[in-house]
Design a protein around this motif. Structure first.
Motif, PDB file in Angstrom:
ATOM      1  N   PHE A 623       0.840  -1.178   0.000  1.00 21.70           N
ATOM      2  CA  PHE A 623       0.000   0.000   0.000  1.00 21.70           C
ATOM      3  C   PHE A 623       0.887   1.243   0.000  1.00 21.70           C
ATOM      4  CE2 PHE A 623      -2.555  -3.121   2.655  1.00 21.70           C
ATOM      5  CZ  PHE A 623      -3.102  -3.701   1.531  1.00 21.70           C
ATOM      6  N   ARG A 624       0.360   2.316  -0.549  1.00 18.45           N
ATOM      7  CA  ARG A 624       1.170   3.477  -0.887  1.00 18.45           C
ATOM      8  C   ARG A 624       2.010   4.012   0.276  1.00 18.45           C
ATOM      9  NH1 ARG A 624      -2.144   8.142  -3.508  1.00 18.45           N
ATOM     10  NH2 ARG A 624      -2.809   6.352  -4.720  1.00 18.45           N
ATOM     11  N   ASP A 625       1.409   4.160   1.442  1.00 18.29           N
ATOM     12  CA  ASP A 625       2.161   4.712   2.577  1.00 18.29           C
ATOM     13  C   ASP A 625       3.291   3.793   2.996  1.00 18.29           C
ATOM     14  OD1 ASP A 625       0.587   7.137   3.069  1.00 18.29           O
ATOM     15  OD2 ASP A 625      -1.008   5.723   3.520  1.00 18.29           O
ATOM     16  N   ASP A 626       3.038   2.481   2.940  1.00 15.77           N
ATOM     17  CA  ASP A 626       4.077   1.543   3.334  1.00 15.77           C
ATOM     18  C   ASP A 626       5.169   1.430   2.274  1.00 15.77           C
ATOM     19  OD1 ASP A 626       3.189   0.344   5.952  1.00 15.77           O
ATOM     20  OD2 ASP A 626       1.392   0.094   4.762  1.00 15.77           O
ATOM     21  N   GLN A 627       4.815   1.651   1.031  1.00 18.06           N
ATOM     22  CA  GLN A 627       5.849   1.724   0.002  1.00 18.06           C
ATOM     23  C   GLN A 627       6.871   2.796   0.381  1.00 18.06           C
ATOM     24  OE1 GLN A 627       4.061   2.521  -3.774  1.00 18.06           O
ATOM     25  NE2 GLN A 627       3.501   0.397  -4.163  1.00 18.06           N
ATOM     26  N   LYS A 628       6.363   3.954   0.775  1.00 15.72           N
ATOM     27  CA  LYS A 628       7.259   5.052   1.142  1.00 15.72           C
ATOM     28  C   LYS A 628       8.109   4.675   2.349  1.00 15.72           C
ATOM     29  CE  LYS A 628       7.322   9.953   2.399  1.00 15.72           C
ATOM     30  NZ  LYS A 628       8.244   9.771   3.515  1.00 15.72           N
ATOM     31  N   ASN A 629       7.480   4.077   3.360  1.00 22.38           N
ATOM     32  CA  ASN A 629       8.231   3.698   4.564  1.00 22.38           C
ATOM     33  C   ASN A 629       9.339   2.702   4.247  1.00 22.38           C
ATOM     34  OD1 ASN A 629       6.573   5.320   6.102  1.00 22.38           O
ATOM     35  ND2 ASN A 629       5.172   3.662   6.653  1.00 22.38           N
ATOM     36  N   ILE A 630       9.025   1.696   3.438  1.00 22.34           N
ATOM     37  CA  ILE A 630      10.026   0.685   3.097  1.00 22.34           C
ATOM     38  C   ILE A 630      11.120   1.279   2.218  1.00 22.34           C
ATOM     39  CG2 ILE A 630      10.417  -1.528   1.960  1.00 22.34           C
ATOM     40  CD1 ILE A 630       8.863  -1.597   4.669  1.00 22.34           C
ATOM     41  N   LEU A 631      10.723   2.125   1.275  1.00 24.87           N
ATOM     42  CA  LEU A 631      11.731   2.769   0.433  1.00 24.87           C
ATOM     43  C   LEU A 631      12.655   3.662   1.258  1.00 24.87           C
ATOM     44  CD1 LEU A 631       9.636   3.615  -2.755  1.00 24.87           C
ATOM     45  CD2 LEU A 631      11.536   1.999  -2.584  1.00 24.87           C
ATOM     46  N   ASP A 632      12.108   4.294   2.290  1.00 23.72           N
ATOM     47  CA  ASP A 632      12.959   5.096   3.183  1.00 23.72           C
ATOM     48  C   ASP A 632      14.013   4.211   3.850  1.00 23.72           C
ATOM     49  OD1 ASP A 632      11.673   7.422   2.583  1.00 23.72           O
ATOM     50  OD2 ASP A 632      10.398   7.436   4.369  1.00 23.72           O
ATOM     51  N   ILE A 633      13.597   3.022   4.272  1.00 20.07           N
ATOM     52  CA  ILE A 633      14.542   2.091   4.899  1.00 20.07           C
ATOM     53  C   ILE A 633      15.608   1.666   3.885  1.00 20.07           C
ATOM     54  CG2 ILE A 633      14.770  -0.218   5.903  1.00 20.07           C
ATOM     55  CD1 ILE A 633      11.926   0.162   7.054  1.00 20.07           C
ATOM     56  N   ILE A 634      15.149   1.329   2.667  1.00 19.28           N
ATOM     57  CA  ILE A 634      16.081   0.874   1.639  1.00 19.28           C
ATOM     58  C   ILE A 634      17.052   1.984   1.251  1.00 19.28           C
ATOM     59  CG2 ILE A 634      16.221   0.156  -0.782  1.00 19.28           C
ATOM     60  CD1 ILE A 634      13.540  -1.319  -0.344  1.00 19.28           C
ATOM     61  N   LEU A 635      16.517   3.197   1.124  1.00 26.09           N
ATOM     62  CA  LEU A 635      17.341   4.311   0.653  1.00 26.09           C
ATOM     63  C   LEU A 635      18.270   4.874   1.721  1.00 26.09           C
ATOM     64  CD1 LEU A 635      14.672   6.261  -1.422  1.00 26.09           C
ATOM     65  CD2 LEU A 635      16.664   5.064  -2.329  1.00 26.09           C
ATOM     66  N   LYS A 636      17.972   4.588   2.979  1.00 23.30           N
ATOM     67  CA  LYS A 636      18.704   5.235   4.064  1.00 23.30           C
ATOM     68  C   LYS A 636      20.214   5.061   3.923  1.00 23.30           C
ATOM     69  CE  LYS A 636      19.058   5.570   9.086  1.00 23.30           C
ATOM     70  NZ  LYS A 636      18.599   5.059  10.401  1.00 23.30           N
ATOM     71  N   SER A 637      20.667   3.822   3.784  1.00 23.46           N
ATOM     72  CA  SER A 637      22.110   3.595   3.718  1.00 23.46           C
ATOM     73  C   SER A 637      22.700   4.195   2.445  1.00 23.46           C
ATOM     74  CB  SER A 637      22.412   2.095   3.784  1.00 23.46           C
ATOM     75  OG  SER A 637      21.813   1.416   2.695  1.00 23.46           O
ATOM     76  N   ASN A 638      21.962   4.088   1.315  1.00 25.78           N
ATOM     77  CA  ASN A 638      22.460   4.674   0.069  1.00 25.78           C
ATOM     78  C   ASN A 638      22.607   6.179   0.187  1.00 25.78           C
ATOM     79  OD1 ASN A 638      20.804   2.186  -0.385  1.00 25.78           O
ATOM     80  ND2 ASN A 638      21.669   2.331  -2.433  1.00 25.78           N
ATOM     81  N   LEU A 639      21.591   6.811   0.768  1.00 23.98           N
ATOM     82  CA  LEU A 639      21.634   8.265   0.909  1.00 23.98           C
ATOM     83  C   LEU A 639      22.717   8.702   1.890  1.00 23.98           C
ATOM     84  CD1 LEU A 639      17.815   9.095   0.912  1.00 23.98           C
ATOM     85  CD2 LEU A 639      19.460   9.557  -0.899  1.00 23.98           C
ATOM     86  N   GLU A 640      22.881   7.930   2.951  1.00 28.56           N
ATOM     87  CA  GLU A 640      23.919   8.281   3.928  1.00 28.56           C
ATOM     88  C   GLU A 640      25.299   8.250   3.283  1.00 28.56           C
ATOM     89  OE1 GLU A 640      23.319   5.555   7.106  1.00 28.56           O
ATOM     90  OE2 GLU A 640      21.810   6.803   8.110  1.00 28.56           O
ATOM     91  N   GLU A 641      25.526   7.246   2.446  1.00 31.67           N
ATOM     92  CA  GLU A 641      26.818   7.167   1.753  1.00 31.67           C
ATOM     93  C   GLU A 641      27.002   8.344   0.803  1.00 31.67           C
ATOM     94  OE1 GLU A 641      27.168   3.431  -0.202  1.00 31.67           O
ATOM     95  OE2 GLU A 641      26.942   2.246   1.628  1.00 31.67           O
ATOM     96  N   ALA A 642      25.952   8.676   0.052  1.00 32.14           N
ATOM     97  CA  ALA A 642      26.043   9.782  -0.898  1.00 32.14           C
ATOM     98  C   ALA A 642      26.242  11.110  -0.171  1.00 32.14           C
ATOM     99  CB  ALA A 642      24.778   9.832  -1.756  1.00 32.14           C
ATOM    100  N   GLU A 643      25.510  11.304   0.938  1.00 32.40           N
ATOM    101  CA  GLU A 643      25.640  12.551   1.679  1.00 32.40           C
ATOM    102  C   GLU A 643      27.019  12.679   2.306  1.00 32.40           C
ATOM    103  OE1 GLU A 643      22.458  12.858   4.464  1.00 32.40           O
ATOM    104  OE2 GLU A 643      20.945  13.277   2.926  1.00 32.40           O
ATOM    105  N   ALA A 644      27.536  11.570   2.814  1.00 37.41           N
ATOM    106  CA  ALA A 644      28.877  11.604   3.403  1.00 37.41           C
ATOM    107  C   ALA A 644      29.914  12.001   2.354  1.00 37.41           C
ATOM    108  CB  ALA A 644      29.219  10.246   4.001  1.00 37.41           C
TER     109      ALA A 644
END
Length: 808
Positions: A623-644
């Motif tokens: 469901f749409r809201d959970d898609q966002k929540n799961i994508l946030d989890i998936i993207l977290k490490s990728n974004l942290e690496e890019a931001e660093a």
């Protein structure tokens, strides 16, 4: 004698996220109005309450004044507040109790027809149910019988008013243009007062076809219009003066000056409008310019002396009567020149056809299980308000025609839910705006889709949907790509329809990322885990299991086995299958885990396809809201690496960038982008800490200023405001705690030091609520030499100065 009354109308339109409706989300509607423009995109998420503090604050502030004025809240808004903002919800209930104490035992809250249906266009059965449900919902929440009822859009006909009188409602409120003629009681001579010429300062009695009577108030049109559209709320003094201008020395009766407006005028449409409202009421009351009252108190003390007749099929928001909800009358939002609303008539026709088809099937199928099917529908609001098993059993026992088997109970509840959605599909905003594919109209088509889904499950009649779509196709969109209602249904509604297999897939996929436990609530379902196994190998994960899923709405249940393979990032593949009692699911599980242990990914995928056949789902199935929540989890490490990496790059280039800035040499575009990202990122992090280091924040701000870096003021303001409001909430909970007050004082000082304005409106409200009597009591202790009290007074004095609060 002069009396003042203000009526605020809050209506909660349907939720924006239609997919959740199909998992029977009960009545936890998400806020439709964008109270905080900076977090618009987040206002529809399940945890929205934590992110839209402005919504809570604005409503709560208005409630503080509503002990003095009349208000009605749509049942779905109250339901959402009850679950997501209980403090605001309790404030509303408390305001009604306070108003009853202030106004001779008469509470200010009004009931409302249940789901904002345009009553003159409704069937007689639907009118009755809407009134009954609206009254029962009101009684459930306010613990009293409503004396008045607000009709959606003040749309009215005599049949609806007769129903109000039949159920004991004493009065309603209409627009002045809805009055046709009046005469003094006892007189035979009528006076034509069409064209908004009715005197709004007195109540009128309306004699109904059944010989019942109902009191009617007609609000002051010009003043109401000035509040809504002429910026009268810009100045509380002018607001008060304009209200007082409604009185006249030429009248020899007790006068009531009263207005009716949308509640969102006070704070949303007009920022700080609630403060103008508060000031105006206080000014009128403290200067004895008039007596504040509410409708039922005024009616008790001033019985109608004049009889009125109304224009039927009229409303306050359509000058053509009620055509805005069934034809291309010309009324629209005005934002799309060239668009037409020709789609309204075929949409209304298709919904009416579906309603009548479903009504006939409901009556025919329910008759064998319910003693009085339509009376049972009227009483179904008891279940909507309390879905507990005990209450459902009590309802079924009261209305069943005999002993119901488990399957019969499920069938009855599905029939009643089908009828509930057949009413929800008439929610007024579906035809109020400009375009067939707008979220409001799509939502009412979703309600129709849910009714059709239940009808198909109940009757096995798939032809009902195709017939409905052929009629809906006659409604043409203004947007070429959407074509017509049938295309919109296939594009937006059909993919969102959820059955238990899809819910099971949602549960299985989400369990890869979040721990559910043995029992979990998923929207309006209960998932009971019977078996669960999880293994990991690097980024790869495999989960298998079996769970029973039960709807809290219809009590329907089914058990499903599942298997999900996560290859890392967004690559998720899962399968579900119905699990029959006694079936051996163990072989599937063992084969999957054996292949995973050998790191044979192709075999695992092959086994999933083989074991679950066509019931394979991916991350898109969430469901749409959970898609966002799961994508946030998936993207977290990728974004942290890019931001660093970007932060490190900025540190490398910062000396050169500062040198260029010192020479007043324009920065290369890449440098500007890098600096904006890095400094705003570091500021968000520094300002979001529980214990903010002031010097760190100031250093970053100075660095940004020296290099002429544009601050992300919207985001930074939100972070600062949120942190300040968290401290204010802690203070509100325990205002005597010195440490908490000191933290709040520091947070407000920090907010005031920002190079942009921080909205401390809610902080002001929370602090002001706790100052009554508290400051004077602690100041007395400070004057006696109490050092802790002296420190408290010092911080409070500083806080009050920075919040523009008066201490007394």
């Amino acid at each position: 004698m002069r009396h003042v009354c203000i009526h605020g109308h809050f209506y909660q339109p349907p939720r924006e996220n239609p997919s959740l409706e199909y998992v029977e989300l009960q009545e936890s509607a998400y806020p439709y109005h964008d109270w905080n423009e900076r977090v618009t995109a987040e206002c529809y998420a399940p945890n929205a309450a934590s992110r839209i503090m402005d919504a809570d604050g604005r409503i709560a502030s208005i409630i503080n004044n509503y002990s003095k004025i009349s208000f009605d809240f749509g049942p779905t808004l109250l339901s959402w507040l009850e679950e997501n903002a209980p403090d605001v919800y309790q404030s509303i209930l408390a305001a009604d109790r306070e108003s009853a104490a202030a106004f001779s035992g008469h509470g200010s809250a009004l009931a409302q027809a249940y789901n904002h249906m345009i009553m003159p266009l409704a069937s007689s059965r639907d009118k009755r149910t809407q009134v009954v449900w609206g009254m029962k919902d009101f009684e459930h929440r306010f613990q009293r019988v409503p004396e008045g009822m607000w009709l959606p859009e003040t749309a009215v006909d005599l049949e609806t008013l007769d129903l109000l009188a039949e159920f004991g409602v004493k009065f309603t409120i209409l627009a002045p243009r809805q009055a046709s003629r009046v005469r003094k009681i006892g007189s035979r001579s009528w006076k034509d007062i069409s064209g908004e010429r009715i005197d709004p300062t007195r109540p009128y009695v309306l004699k109904l076809p059944s010989r019942r009577k109902l009191a009617v108030f007609f609000y002051d049109g010009p003043i109401s219009k000035a509040v809504a559209f002429e910026r009268l709320l810009d100045n509380g003094q002018q607001f008060a003066e304009r209200m007082m201008s409604g009185f006249s020395d030429q009248r020899d009766w007790s006068e009531l000056v009263h207005i009716a407006t949308d509640g969102e005028s006070y704070g949303h449409h007009h920022h700080f409008g609630e403060m103008a409202l508060s000031y105006a009421l206080d000014h009128i009351q403290s200067n004895n310019l008039a007596r504040l009252t509410n409708y039922p108190e005024f009616l008790e003390k001033n019985a109608p002396t004049h009889q009125v007749e109304i224009f039927e099929n009229s409303s306050w928001s359509c000058v053509h009567g009620v055509e805005r909800w069934r034809s291309n009358c010309g009324c629209n939002s005005g934002g799309h020149p060239g668009w037409t609303q020709q789609w309204r008539a075929p949409l209304r026709n298709s919904l009416d056809w579906l309603r009548d088809q479903l009504a006939a099937r409901y009556e025919q199928n329910a008759r064998s299980m319910l003693r009085a099917p339509w009376r049972a529908r009227d009483s179904y609001i008891q279940v909507v308000l309390d879905r507990s098993a005990e209450n459902v059993d009590r309802f079924l026992s009261e209305h069943s025609a005999g002993d119901l088997q488990e399957g019969d109970k499920i069938r009855v509840l599905k029939l009643l839910e089908m009828q509930r959605h057949a009413m929800l599909m008439y929610t007024s905003c579906g035809s109020f705006f400009d375009e067939l594919s707008g979220i409001e109209t799509v939502q009412v088509i979703h309600y129709a889709g849910r009714a059709l889904q239940l009808a198909t499950e109940l009757f096995g009649d798939s032809g009902l949907e195709s017939s409905f779509l052929s009629k809906l196709a006659e409604a043409k969109s203004n947007i070429a790509e959407h074509r017509d209602g049938a295309v919109i249904y296939e594009k937006f509604v059909k993919p969102a329809i959820v059955d238990i297999p899809r819910l099971a897939a949602h549960y299985a996929i989400r369990s890869v990322f979040e721990e559910y436990g043995d029992r979990a609530n998923i929207y309006s379902y209960v998932a009971e885990r019977e078996e669960y196994r999880r293994v990991e190998a690097g980024k790869m994960k495999l989960v298998t299991g079996r769970a029973k899923f039960t709807s809290r709405i219809t009590q329907e249940s089914a058990t499903f086995g599942f298997g999900v393979l996560h290859l890392g990032d967004h690559n998720v593949s899962g399968g579900v299958r119905a699990y029959a009692s006694g079936e051996d699911f163990g072989e599937i599980t063992e084969n999957l885990h054996a292949a995973f242990a050998r790191a044979d990914t192709p075999e695992v995928l092959g086994l999933l396809n083989q074991s679950f056949e066509k019931n394979i789902y991916s991350l898109k199935s969430l469901f749409r809201d959970d898609q966002k929540n799961i994508l946030d989890i998936i993207l977290k490490s990728n974004l942290e690496e890019a931001e660093a990496a970007l932060l490190h790059q900025y540190e490398q280039e910062a000396p050169l960038m500062k040198f260029l800035a010192d020479l007043h040499v324009e920065q290369p575009k890449l440098f500007r982008m890098l600096a904006e990202f890095a400094l705003n990122r570091q500021l968000r992090e520094a300002l979001g800490k529980e214990n903010v280091i002031f010097e760190r924040v100031q250093s970053l701000l100075q660095e940004a200023a020296s290099m002429n870096v544009a601050l992300d003021t919207a985001t930074l303001e939100f972070v600062v405001r949120r942190q300040t409001e968290l401290q204010a909430r802690a203070f509100w909970t325990n205002p005597m705690e010195l440490a908490g007050l000191a933290r709040l004082d520091a947070a407000v000082l920090l907010a005031r030091s920002m190079p942009f304005q921080v909205n401390l409106w809610q902080v002001q409200n929370m602090c002001a609520q706790k100052l009554n009597g508290t400051f004077s009591a602690i100041r007395a202790e400070a004057e006696q030499g109490d050092e802790a009290a002296q420190s408290w007074v010092g911080h409070m004095t500083s806080l009050a100065e920075n919040l523009d609060l008066r201490l007394s």
